[in-house]
Write a protein that holds these residues in place. Structure first.
Motif, PDB file in Angstrom:
ATOM      1  N   ASP A 123       0.861  -1.167   0.000  1.00 50.31           N
ATOM      2  CA  ASP A 123       0.000   0.000   0.000  1.00 50.31           C
ATOM      3  C   ASP A 123       0.912   1.236   0.000  1.00 50.31           C
ATOM      4  O   ASP A 123       1.879   1.282   0.760  1.00 50.31           O
ATOM      5  CB  ASP A 123      -0.868  -0.046   1.272  1.00 50.31           C
ATOM      6  CG  ASP A 123      -1.834   1.102   1.369  1.00 50.31           C
ATOM      7  OD1 ASP A 123      -1.450   2.254   1.075  1.00 50.31           O
ATOM      8  OD2 ASP A 123      -2.975   0.856   1.771  1.00 50.31           O
ATOM      9  N   LYS A 139       0.617   3.998   1.364  1.00 47.92           N
ATOM     10  CA  LYS A 139       0.721   4.609   2.699  1.00 47.92           C
ATOM     11  C   LYS A 139       1.754   3.875   3.559  1.00 47.92           C
ATOM     12  O   LYS A 139       2.336   4.465   4.460  1.00 47.92           O
ATOM     13  CB  LYS A 139      -0.639   4.666   3.401  1.00 47.92           C
ATOM     14  CG  LYS A 139      -1.629   5.645   2.788  1.00 47.92           C
ATOM     15  CD  LYS A 139      -1.050   7.031   2.506  1.00 47.92           C
ATOM     16  CE  LYS A 139      -0.804   7.871   3.712  1.00 47.92           C
ATOM     17  NZ  LYS A 139      -0.195   9.192   3.398  1.00 47.92           N
ATOM     18  N   ASP A 153       4.828   5.545   2.709  1.00 44.14           N
ATOM     19  CA  ASP A 153       4.854   6.869   3.349  1.00 44.14           C
ATOM     20  C   ASP A 153       5.263   6.749   4.810  1.00 44.14           C
ATOM     21  O   ASP A 153       6.013   7.585   5.323  1.00 44.14           O
ATOM     22  CB  ASP A 153       3.492   7.550   3.239  1.00 44.14           C
ATOM     23  CG  ASP A 153       3.128   7.888   1.802  1.00 44.14           C
ATOM     24  OD1 ASP A 153       4.015   7.864   0.917  1.00 44.14           O
ATOM     25  OD2 ASP A 153       1.940   8.167   1.550  1.00 44.14           O
ATOM     26  N   TYR A 162       3.917  12.497   7.113  1.00 47.20           N
ATOM     27  CA  TYR A 162       3.284  11.244   6.693  1.00 47.20           C
ATOM     28  C   TYR A 162       2.360  11.470   5.490  1.00 47.20           C
ATOM     29  O   TYR A 162       2.393  10.711   4.522  1.00 47.20           O
ATOM     30  CB  TYR A 162       2.524  10.636   7.877  1.00 47.20           C
ATOM     31  CG  TYR A 162       1.748   9.394   7.557  1.00 47.20           C
ATOM     32  CD1 TYR A 162       2.387   8.247   7.096  1.00 47.20           C
ATOM     33  CD2 TYR A 162       0.368   9.348   7.723  1.00 47.20           C
ATOM     34  CE1 TYR A 162       1.668   7.094   6.805  1.00 47.20           C
ATOM     35  CE2 TYR A 162      -0.355   8.195   7.446  1.00 47.20           C
ATOM     36  CZ  TYR A 162       0.304   7.076   6.986  1.00 47.20           C
ATOM     37  OH  TYR A 162      -0.407   5.939   6.699  1.00 47.20           O
ATOM     38  N   GLU A 163       1.559  12.509   5.535  1.00 49.68           N
ATOM     39  CA  GLU A 163       0.612  12.781   4.448  1.00 49.68           C
ATOM     40  C   GLU A 163       1.305  13.208   3.159  1.00 49.68           C
ATOM     41  O   GLU A 163       0.818  12.924   2.068  1.00 49.68           O
ATOM     42  CB  GLU A 163      -0.407  13.846   4.879  1.00 49.68           C
ATOM     43  CG  GLU A 163      -1.390  13.350   5.910  1.00 49.68           C
ATOM     44  CD  GLU A 163      -2.152  12.102   5.478  1.00 49.68           C
ATOM     45  OE1 GLU A 163      -2.599  12.034   4.316  1.00 49.68           O
ATOM     46  OE2 GLU A 163      -2.274  11.180   6.306  1.00 49.68           O
ATOM     47  N   ASP A 208       5.088  11.197  -0.065  1.00 50.72           N
ATOM     48  CA  ASP A 208       5.314  10.910  -1.482  1.00 50.72           C
ATOM     49  C   ASP A 208       5.917  12.103  -2.213  1.00 50.72           C
ATOM     50  O   ASP A 208       6.621  11.939  -3.208  1.00 50.72           O
ATOM     51  CB  ASP A 208       4.029  10.440  -2.160  1.00 50.72           C
ATOM     52  CG  ASP A 208       2.902  11.450  -2.104  1.00 50.72           C
ATOM     53  OD1 ASP A 208       2.876  12.271  -1.168  1.00 50.72           O
ATOM     54  OD2 ASP A 208       2.022  11.405  -2.988  1.00 50.72           O
ATOM     55  N   LYS A 235       2.818  -0.069  12.069  1.00 56.04           N
ATOM     56  CA  LYS A 235       1.657  -0.555  11.312  1.00 56.04           C
ATOM     57  C   LYS A 235       0.910  -1.631  12.095  1.00 56.04           C
ATOM     58  O   LYS A 235      -0.319  -1.595  12.197  1.00 56.04           O
ATOM     59  CB  LYS A 235       2.113  -1.092   9.956  1.00 56.04           C
ATOM     60  CG  LYS A 235       0.968  -1.495   9.077  1.00 56.04           C
ATOM     61  CD  LYS A 235       1.440  -1.934   7.720  1.00 56.04           C
ATOM     62  CE  LYS A 235       0.232  -2.414   6.941  1.00 56.04           C
ATOM     63  NZ  LYS A 235       0.571  -3.153   5.777  1.00 56.04           N
TER      64      LYS A 235
END
Length: 153
Positions: A8, A10, A13, A48-49, A52, A102
């Motif tokens: 994924d 994220k 990220d 984090y957001e 990318d 995670k």
């Protein structure tokens, strides 16, 4: 959700966010929990957001921007200098933290950033960051179970 690759996006990220925290900690000689505190939850969420986007730039410049913005002072925690063996890269350590964070977020049903803050402030962070021990290269499930039991198993 659109996926490109095996993970994924994220997850990648989170990997970048953890690696950047480690890079900043090494550069400023601070504990990882202190770097998270200096950055604060809002900046960590932004990293984090937008990871990318940030990963397209050199980590040296991105880290310096956050050091300056958060006014992170030089500390005296030098786990790299104290290491007597092969030093793991900030990418290696970012992967260790990514996996643990995670798992914690999924188990506790909390946000990734809340899990990140919790993990970096737990006993396991000092264990992972002791490069003279074997914790950072242990099996991810062992690290996770130790974290959940609040002691090394």
């Amino acid at each position: 959700m659109r996926r490109e690759g095996r993970e994924d996006p994220k997850d990648n990220d989170l990997f970048y966010t953890c690696s950047l925290i480690d890079y900043i900690a090494r550069k400023t000689k601070n504990k990882r929990s202190d770097v998270v505190d200096f950055l604060g939850k809002d900046r960590v969420e932004r990293i984090y957001e937008l990871a990318d986007v940030y990963h397209c730039d050199m980590i040296e410049r991105v880290s310096q921007d956050f050091i300056d913005e958060a006014r992170i002072p030089m500390g005296n925690f030098d786990n790299v200098g104290a290491c007597r063996y092969a030093i793991p890269t900030y990418w290696d350590i970012g992967k260790v933290y990514k996996r643990l964070i995670k798992s914690v977020a999924e188990t506790k049903n909390i946000s990734i950033v809340d899990a990140l803050i919790e993990v970096y402030h737990s006993f396991i962070s000092a264990k992972i960051d002791d490069y003279n021990s074997s914790v950072y290269y242990e099996n991810p499930s062992y690290i996770y179970e130790s974290y959940m039991e609040n002691k090394m198993l």
